[in-house]
Design a protein around this motif. Structure first.
Motif, PDB file in Angstrom:
ATOM      1  N   TYR A  47       9.378   8.928   2.845  1.00 25.28           N
ATOM      2  CA  TYR A  47       8.413   8.328   3.774  1.00 25.28           C
ATOM      3  C   TYR A  47       7.437   9.365   4.337  1.00 25.28           C
ATOM      4  CZ  TYR A  47       6.415   5.400   7.375  1.00 25.28           C
ATOM      5  OH  TYR A  47       5.530   4.699   8.145  1.00 25.28           O
ATOM      6  N   GLU A  48       7.910  10.609   4.483  1.00 26.57           N
ATOM      7  CA  GLU A  48       7.039  11.654   5.045  1.00 26.57           C
ATOM      8  C   GLU A  48       5.802  11.859   4.171  1.00 26.57           C
ATOM      9  OE1 GLU A  48      10.555  13.126   4.084  1.00 26.57           O
ATOM     10  OE2 GLU A  48      10.755  11.368   5.384  1.00 26.57           O
ATOM     11  N   TRP A  49       5.924  11.625   2.850  1.00 27.42           N
ATOM     12  CA  TRP A  49       4.767  11.801   1.987  1.00 27.42           C
ATOM     13  C   TRP A  49       3.675  10.798   2.376  1.00 27.42           C
ATOM     14  CZ3 TRP A  49       6.827  12.200  -3.771  1.00 27.42           C
ATOM     15  CH2 TRP A  49       7.802  13.194  -3.831  1.00 27.42           C
ATOM     16  N   ALA A  50       4.134   9.569   2.662  1.00 34.76           N
ATOM     17  CA  ALA A  50       3.170   8.535   3.062  1.00 34.76           C
ATOM     18  C   ALA A  50       2.461   8.964   4.340  1.00 34.76           C
ATOM     19  CB  ALA A  50       3.880   7.207   3.254  1.00 34.76           C
ATOM     20  N   GLU A  51       3.239   9.584   5.241  1.00 32.68           N
ATOM     21  CA  GLU A  51       2.630  10.046   6.498  1.00 32.68           C
ATOM     22  C   GLU A  51       1.589  11.135   6.238  1.00 32.68           C
ATOM     23  OE1 GLU A  51       6.038   9.224   9.817  1.00 32.68           O
ATOM     24  OE2 GLU A  51       6.347  10.926   8.495  1.00 32.68           O
ATOM     25  N   GLN A  52       1.692  11.795   5.100  1.00 34.57           N
ATOM     26  CA  GLN A  52       0.710  12.826   4.721  1.00 34.57           C
ATOM     27  C   GLN A  52      -0.428  12.226   3.889  1.00 34.57           C
ATOM     28  OE1 GLN A  52       0.895  16.094   5.765  1.00 34.57           O
ATOM     29  NE2 GLN A  52       2.615  15.328   6.979  1.00 34.57           N
ATOM     30  N   GLY A  53      -0.481  10.901   3.784  1.00 28.25           N
ATOM     31  CA  GLY A  53      -1.631  10.267   3.104  1.00 28.25           C
ATOM     32  C   GLY A  53      -1.384   9.902   1.657  1.00 28.25           C
ATOM     33  N   ILE A  54      -0.123  10.078   1.162  1.00 29.31           N
ATOM     34  CA  ILE A  54       0.147   9.693  -0.231  1.00 29.31           C
ATOM     35  C   ILE A  54       0.495   8.207  -0.246  1.00 29.31           C
ATOM     36  CG2 ILE A  54       1.547  10.125  -2.293  1.00 29.31           C
ATOM     37  CD1 ILE A  54       1.592  13.045  -1.526  1.00 29.31           C
ATOM     38  N   ARG A  55      -0.498   7.385  -0.552  1.00 23.53           N
ATOM     39  CA  ARG A  55      -0.364   5.928  -0.481  1.00 23.53           C
ATOM     40  C   ARG A  55      -1.433   5.305  -1.382  1.00 23.53           C
ATOM     41  NH1 ARG A  55      -2.742   3.270   4.549  1.00 23.53           N
ATOM     42  NH2 ARG A  55      -3.986   2.302   2.924  1.00 23.53           N
ATOM     43  N   ARG A  56      -1.368   3.989  -1.517  1.00 26.81           N
ATOM     44  CA  ARG A  56      -2.372   3.299  -2.322  1.00 26.81           C
ATOM     45  C   ARG A  56      -3.659   3.150  -1.497  1.00 26.81           C
ATOM     46  NH1 ARG A  56      -1.556   0.313  -6.393  1.00 26.81           N
ATOM     47  NH2 ARG A  56       0.640  -0.082  -5.950  1.00 26.81           N
ATOM     48  N   TYR A  57      -4.777   3.573  -2.086  1.00 26.23           N
ATOM     49  CA  TYR A  57      -6.074   3.388  -1.420  1.00 26.23           C
ATOM     50  C   TYR A  57      -6.863   2.251  -2.068  1.00 26.23           C
ATOM     51  CZ  TYR A  57      -5.135   7.725   0.996  1.00 26.23           C
ATOM     52  OH  TYR A  57      -4.559   8.683   1.788  1.00 26.23           O
TER      53      TYR A  57
ATOM     54  N   SER B 154       0.823  -1.223   0.000  1.00 27.70           N
ATOM     55  CA  SER B 154       0.000   0.000   0.000  1.00 27.70           C
ATOM     56  C   SER B 154       0.850   1.265   0.000  1.00 27.70           C
ATOM     57  CB  SER B 154      -0.963   0.016   1.195  1.00 27.70           C
ATOM     58  OG  SER B 154      -0.252   0.103   2.396  1.00 27.70           O
ATOM     59  N   LEU B 155       2.161   1.134   0.263  1.00 24.09           N
ATOM     60  CA  LEU B 155       2.996   2.344   0.262  1.00 24.09           C
ATOM     61  C   LEU B 155       3.824   2.440  -1.017  1.00 24.09           C
ATOM     62  CD1 LEU B 155       4.177   2.642   3.971  1.00 24.09           C
ATOM     63  CD2 LEU B 155       2.085   3.458   2.881  1.00 24.09           C
ATOM     64  N   TYR B 156       4.114   3.679  -1.400  1.00 25.40           N
ATOM     65  CA  TYR B 156       4.955   3.923  -2.581  1.00 25.40           C
ATOM     66  C   TYR B 156       6.395   4.164  -2.138  1.00 25.40           C
ATOM     67  CZ  TYR B 156       0.554   4.722  -5.118  1.00 25.40           C
ATOM     68  OH  TYR B 156      -0.677   4.581  -5.678  1.00 25.40           O
ATOM     69  N   PRO B 157       7.360   3.770  -2.983  1.00 21.19           N
ATOM     70  CA  PRO B 157       8.760   4.023  -2.619  1.00 21.19           C
ATOM     71  C   PRO B 157       9.164   5.478  -2.866  1.00 21.19           C
ATOM     72  CG  PRO B 157       8.606   2.644  -4.594  1.00 21.19           C
ATOM     73  CD  PRO B 157       7.205   2.977  -4.206  1.00 21.19           C
TER      74      PRO B 157
END
Ligand SMILES: Nc1ncnc2c1ncn2[C@@H]1O[C@H](COP(=O)(O)OP(=O)(O)O)[C@@H](O)[C@H]1O
Ligand SMILES: CC(=O)OP(=O)(O)O
Ligand SMILES: [Mg+2]
Length: 406
Positions: A171-181, A165-168
């Motif tokens: 990592y801070e972007w993922a913490e801001q909600g940029i991930r696979r939904y 569900s996470l993109y490479p």
């Protein structure tokens, strides 16, 4: 109990009404069905209503969609399609909502803060979430404070583990909600459960890939009834090639187009969401039927579009297969998946090493909710008619039951 379901898309507003005394085990027929095609004519939309054996077509304004939805709801209580004495008989309204972000992993009653979240997520689903808000506000205006429930396309995918569900990216972007939904979750969940029913096997024992191939298209990998991977991502643009959407492309193409061709984000959004996919490559149509017909008449670009669609579908099937580390059932659903024998045939070619074998005759016999693999096949291949609206109605029933309004 009368349950109204609204399924808003970027170009259409579908709706249906279920009348239930108890919760049936099989999807019942709705007593009324309506569909507004907002782009039916250059200057107006077209409402089609089916109820009591009657089919009516009524032009509606496309510039004020709430008026169009009002007209659609009037057909419940007026004219030949009348199925209710009054709109007050509607106990609950369920909405398909495409993007629920990280906030929602189950269906939820639509309180003001839920509406705000759906609005805040518009940049992540620009072609869908605005239409959901229109639908919710039209109901507020017409039906007052009837309970409204949001059923999210993203909910079923919340179980996808971080490795997929996470993109490479930082990592801070993922913490801001940029991930696979992931999207189409209501359909993926319904079809994976239905597959277990058709095969008469406990869902806990099954590894299933669901291929939801409609205008939008996505695959899911479901292990033991739990979704562990899917092809759509942060938005419904990632993954498979679709009717008008590109699916996955090298992200550096977007940087190049902005830097070298001075494309604006708005232009890129329109071109990748509305002018790409089957339509962009064939130059003829976003509709798989038209592309197949043109290909069979010798049109080279349509053949290329079809071949690319199949190539990408098979690549993504391989990716879901890797996540599952095995496969018991492959399910085809939605407009293309349910109706196109040639897409199913081509998608199933070349997997002999898995023991996956399609029965050609069954595949061509307009199958519905049935197994189309050979008796020897080690993987079952199913065609399942998706019932997103019914799945939403069922969520409404359960919500009403547990909130004590039943
Ligand atoms: N017989 C068919 N052969 C191939 N494609 C079909 C057939 N019937 C419908 N379709 C495709 O199904 C698509 C619509 O699928 P659907 O699941 O209704 O889409 P959505 O819900 O995303 O609007 C159409 O664009 C059309 O290309
Ligand atoms: C999420 C999505 O792509 O939905 P649809 O297929 O209805 O456009
Ligand atoms: Mg759909």
């Amino acid at each position: 109990m009368k349950i109204l379901v609204l399924n808003a898309g970027s170009s259409s507003q579908k709706s249906c009404l279920y009348a239930l005394d108890s919760l049936p085990s099989h999807p019942p027929e709705p007593i009324w069905k309506a569909d507004i095609d907002w782009y039916a004519k250059p200057d107006s939309g077209l409402l089609t209503v089916k109820a009591r054996g009657v089919k009516q077509s009524i032009p509606v304004s496309a510039s004020d969609r709430i008026l169009g939805i009002e007209c659609m709801l009037k057909s419940l209580v007026e004219g030949e399609t009348r199925v209710l004495e009054s709109l007050a008989e509607i106990s609950i309204v369920g909405h398909r909502v495409v993007h629920g972000g990280i906030e929602y992993s189950t269906a939820i009653g639509i309180a003001p803060e839920v509406k705000e979240t759906i609005k805040a997520l518009i940049p992540l689903a620009p072609n869908h979430n605005p239409a959901h808000i229109e639908g919710i506000e039209a109901i507020e205006r017409i039906l007052g404070d009837v309970p409204q429930i949001a059923v999210f396309d993203t909910a079923f995918h919340r179980s996808i583990p971080p490795a997929s569900s996470l993109y490479p990216i930082p990592y801070e972007w993922a913490e801001q909600g940029i991930r696979r939904y992931g999207f189409h979750g209501t359909s993926h969940q319904y079809c994976s459960r239905q597959a277990a029913d058709i095969l008469d096997r406990p869902i806990e024992s099954l590894k299933t890939i669901v291929a939801h191939l409609g205008n939008g298209a996505s695959l899911s990998a479901v292990r033991g009834g739990v979704c562990i991977d899917t092809t759509m991502g942060f938005t419904p643009l990632e993954g498979l090639m679709m009717g008008t959407r590109s699916g996955s492309i090298d992200p550096a193409i977007l940087i190049y187009l902005q830097q070298e061709w001075a494309f604006t984000p708005e232009k890129l959004n329109t071109l990748l969401n509305k002018e790409s996919g089957l339509k962009g490559v064939s130059g003829i149509s976003a509709d798989m039927r038209t592309v197949i017909l043109a290909m069979q008449e010798g049109d080279e670009r349509s053949k290329l579009a079809f071949d690319m669609y199949i190539h990408r579908l098979k690549s993504c099937l391989g990716s879901m297969l890797a996540s599952l580390e095995g496969l018991d059932a492959l399910v085809f659903t939605a407009g293309v998946g349910e109706n196109s024998a040639i897409v199913r045939e081509r998608a199933c070619q070349g997997w002999d090493f898995l023991g996956l074998q399609l029965d050609k005759e069954k595949n061509e016999s307009h199958p519905v909710d049935t197994d189309i693999s050979t008796a020897e096949s080690k993987v079952r291949i199913l065609v399942i008619h998706t019932e997103e609206d019914w799945a939403i109605a069922r969520e409404c029933w359960q919500y009403a039951k547990f909130s004590g309004s039943l």
